[in-house]
Scaffold this motif. Structure first.
Motif, PDB file in Angstrom:
ATOM      1  N   ALA A   1     -26.057 -42.080  35.174  1.00 26.59           N
ATOM      2  CA  ALA A   1     -26.191 -40.653  35.189  1.00 26.59           C
ATOM      3  C   ALA A   1     -26.602 -39.805  36.487  1.00 26.59           C
ATOM      4  CB  ALA A   1     -27.033 -40.119  34.029  1.00 26.59           C
TER       5      ALA A   1
ATOM      6  N   LEU B   1     -30.400 -37.939  26.363  1.00 24.78           N
ATOM      7  CA  LEU B   1     -29.416 -38.148  27.388  1.00 24.78           C
ATOM      8  C   LEU B   1     -28.164 -38.750  26.797  1.00 24.78           C
ATOM      9  CD1 LEU B   1     -28.671 -37.911  30.438  1.00 24.78           C
ATOM     10  CD2 LEU B   1     -29.845 -40.057  30.672  1.00 24.78           C
TER      11      LEU B   1
ATOM     12  N   ALA C   1     -28.328 -34.700  33.458  1.00 16.96           N
ATOM     13  CA  ALA C   1     -29.609 -35.819  33.841  1.00 16.96           C
ATOM     14  C   ALA C   1     -30.595 -34.786  34.606  1.00 16.96           C
ATOM     15  CB  ALA C   1     -29.104 -36.837  34.317  1.00 16.96           C
TER      16      ALA C   1
ATOM     17  N   GLY D   1     -25.653 -36.322  26.562  1.00 17.82           N
ATOM     18  CA  GLY D   1     -25.151 -36.711  27.825  1.00 17.82           C
ATOM     19  C   GLY D   1     -23.957 -37.478  27.742  1.00 17.82           C
ATOM     20  N   LEU D   2     -23.855 -38.824  26.947  1.00 19.10           N
ATOM     21  CA  LEU D   2     -22.870 -39.658  26.783  1.00 19.10           C
ATOM     22  C   LEU D   2     -22.179 -39.379  25.455  1.00 19.10           C
ATOM     23  CD1 LEU D   2     -24.588 -42.953  27.920  1.00 19.10           C
ATOM     24  CD2 LEU D   2     -23.146 -41.561  29.144  1.00 19.10           C
TER      25      LEU D   2
ATOM     26  N   ALA E   1     -31.935 -43.192  33.497  1.00 29.01           N
ATOM     27  CA  ALA E   1     -30.689 -42.353  33.800  1.00 29.01           C
ATOM     28  C   ALA E   1     -29.699 -43.003  34.826  1.00 29.01           C
ATOM     29  CB  ALA E   1     -30.894 -40.911  34.293  1.00 29.01           C
TER      30      ALA E   1
ATOM     31  N   VAL F   1     -22.718 -35.969  31.719  1.00 29.28           N
ATOM     32  CA  VAL F   1     -23.945 -36.686  31.819  1.00 29.28           C
ATOM     33  C   VAL F   1     -24.750 -36.562  32.955  1.00 29.28           C
ATOM     34  CG1 VAL F   1     -22.739 -38.829  32.286  1.00 29.28           C
ATOM     35  CG2 VAL F   1     -25.090 -38.813  31.097  1.00 29.28           C
ATOM     36  N   VAL F   2     -24.018 -36.405  34.326  1.00 24.64           N
ATOM     37  CA  VAL F   2     -24.709 -36.400  35.498  1.00 24.64           C
ATOM     38  C   VAL F   2     -25.061 -34.954  35.511  1.00 24.64           C
ATOM     39  CG1 VAL F   2     -23.935 -36.288  37.984  1.00 24.64           C
ATOM     40  CG2 VAL F   2     -22.754 -38.189  36.308  1.00 24.64           C
TER      41      VAL F   2
END
Length: 262
Positions: free
Chosen positions: A140, A42, A69, A46-47, A135, A65-66
Motif C-alpha cells: 500500500a 486497511l 493508506a 483497502g484490499l 502498509a 489501497v494506496v
C-alpha cells in the motif's frame, strides 16, 4: 534551602519515563486499538472493499489501497490521540490522582502537561511507524517519500490531542467524552476525505472538513506519499496544525494550573 527547580524538558522526560514504566508491562492492553485495528481496517477497506473500486480520477490514479493508506495513518493517530487525551488524563486527575502526586514534587502543573503531551506524541509516532511498515509490506506504499506521512500524522494527532487534553482538565466525569467520540471524532473519520474525495460531498460541508486537523493531516500525508505536496500548501497545513497545538498548550497550562493548585 531553596526548593529544587526542574527544567521543563527534564521534567517532561521524567513524566515519559513514568509512562513508559507502566506501558512496557501493560502494552498488550492497547495493542489492538493502537496497532491491530488500523491494520485490520486497511485489510478490510483497502484490499477487501478496495478490490471493487476501479483505479481512476477519484483515487488520483492509484489503487484504492494506496489511496487509503496515508489517510488511515492520520485517522489512526487521531483515534489514538482521542483515547490518550480523555480517559487516561481524567484518570490521572480524578481516580488515580497521579498528577496531584507529581505536583507535590518540584514538577509544576505546566510541566505535567508537557510530559503528558510528549508521551502522547511518542505513542502516536510509534503507532504510525508500525502501521506504515505493515502498509508497505502489503503493497500500500509506493514511494519512499511516504515516510514523511508519519510526522504529518503525529502533528495532526497532536493538533487534536492538545485541545482535548485541555478540555479533559475541566471534566469531573467521563460522560461528555461520548459526545466527543460521536459528534467530533466520528464525523472527522467519515467526512474529511479519507475514504472518498472531499469534493464528492455537498459544498456546504467543505468548510467544516477544512476546520478539522484530520483533513489537513490527510492532505499532508497523501501529498507526501504521492509526491504531489506543494511547498505553499504544505506550509499552510502545517501552520494551521501548529496553531491548534499551541492553542491547546496555552489553554492547557491555565487549566492544569487551576485544577492542580486549587
Amino acid at each position: 534551602m531553596e526548593p529544587r527547580v526542574l527544567g521543563s524538558f527534564r521534567a517532561a522526560l521524567i513524566a515519559v519515563e513514568n509512562h513508559w514504566t507502566w506501558y512496557r508491562r501493560n502494552w498488550r492492553a492497547t495493542a489492538v486499538s493502537n496497532f491491530l485495528q488500523p491494520v485490520l481496517m486497511l485489510l478490510a477497506m483497502g484490499l477487501g472493499f478496495g478490490s471493487q473500486v476501479p483505479v481512476g480520477e477519484a483515487t488520483g490514479g492509484h489503487p484504492y489501497v494506496v489511496f487509503l493508506a496515508p489517510a488511515l495513518l492520520v485517522l489512526s493517530a487521531a483515534q489514538s490521540a482521542m483515547f490518550e487525551s480523555t480517559y487516561a488524563v481524567l484518570s490521572s486527575f480524578k481516580w488515580q490522582k497521579t498528577f496531584f502526586g507529581v505536583v507535590s514534587t518540584p514538577v509544576t502543573p505546566a510541566q505535567v502537561l508537557y510530559g503528558q503531551l510528549l508521551w502522547i506524541a511518542l505513542r502516536l509516532a510509534a503507532g504510525t511507524a508500525v502501521f506504515l511498515g505493515v502498509a508497505a509490506a502489503l503493497g500500500a506504499v509506493t514511494s519512499p517519500s511516504a515516510v514523511l506521512a508519519v510526522p504529518f500524522a503525529v502533528l495532526a494527532g497532536m493538533a487534536f490531542s492538545a485541545p482535548v487534553v485541555a478540555f479533559t482538565a475541566t471534566r469531573e466525569k467521563p460522560d461528555s467524552f461520548n459526545a466527543l467520540f460521536r459528534f467530533v471524532l466520528m464525523p472527522m473519520t467519515l467526512f474529511t476525505g479519507a475514504f472518498f474525495p472531499l469534493d464528492q460531498l455537498p459544498a456546504w460541508l467543505h468548510p467544516l472538513a477544512w476546520a478539522t486537523p484530520v483533513w489537513h493531516g490527510i492532505e499532508l500525508a497523501r501529498g507526501a506519499a504521492f509526491g504531489t505536496l506543494g511547498a505553499l500548501p504544505a506550509l499552510g497545513h502545517v501552520a494551521y496544525l501548529v496553531a491548534l497545538v499551541v492553542a491547546g498548550v496555552v489553554l492547557g497550562r491555565h487549566l492544569f494550573h487551576r485544577r492542580l493548585t486549587a
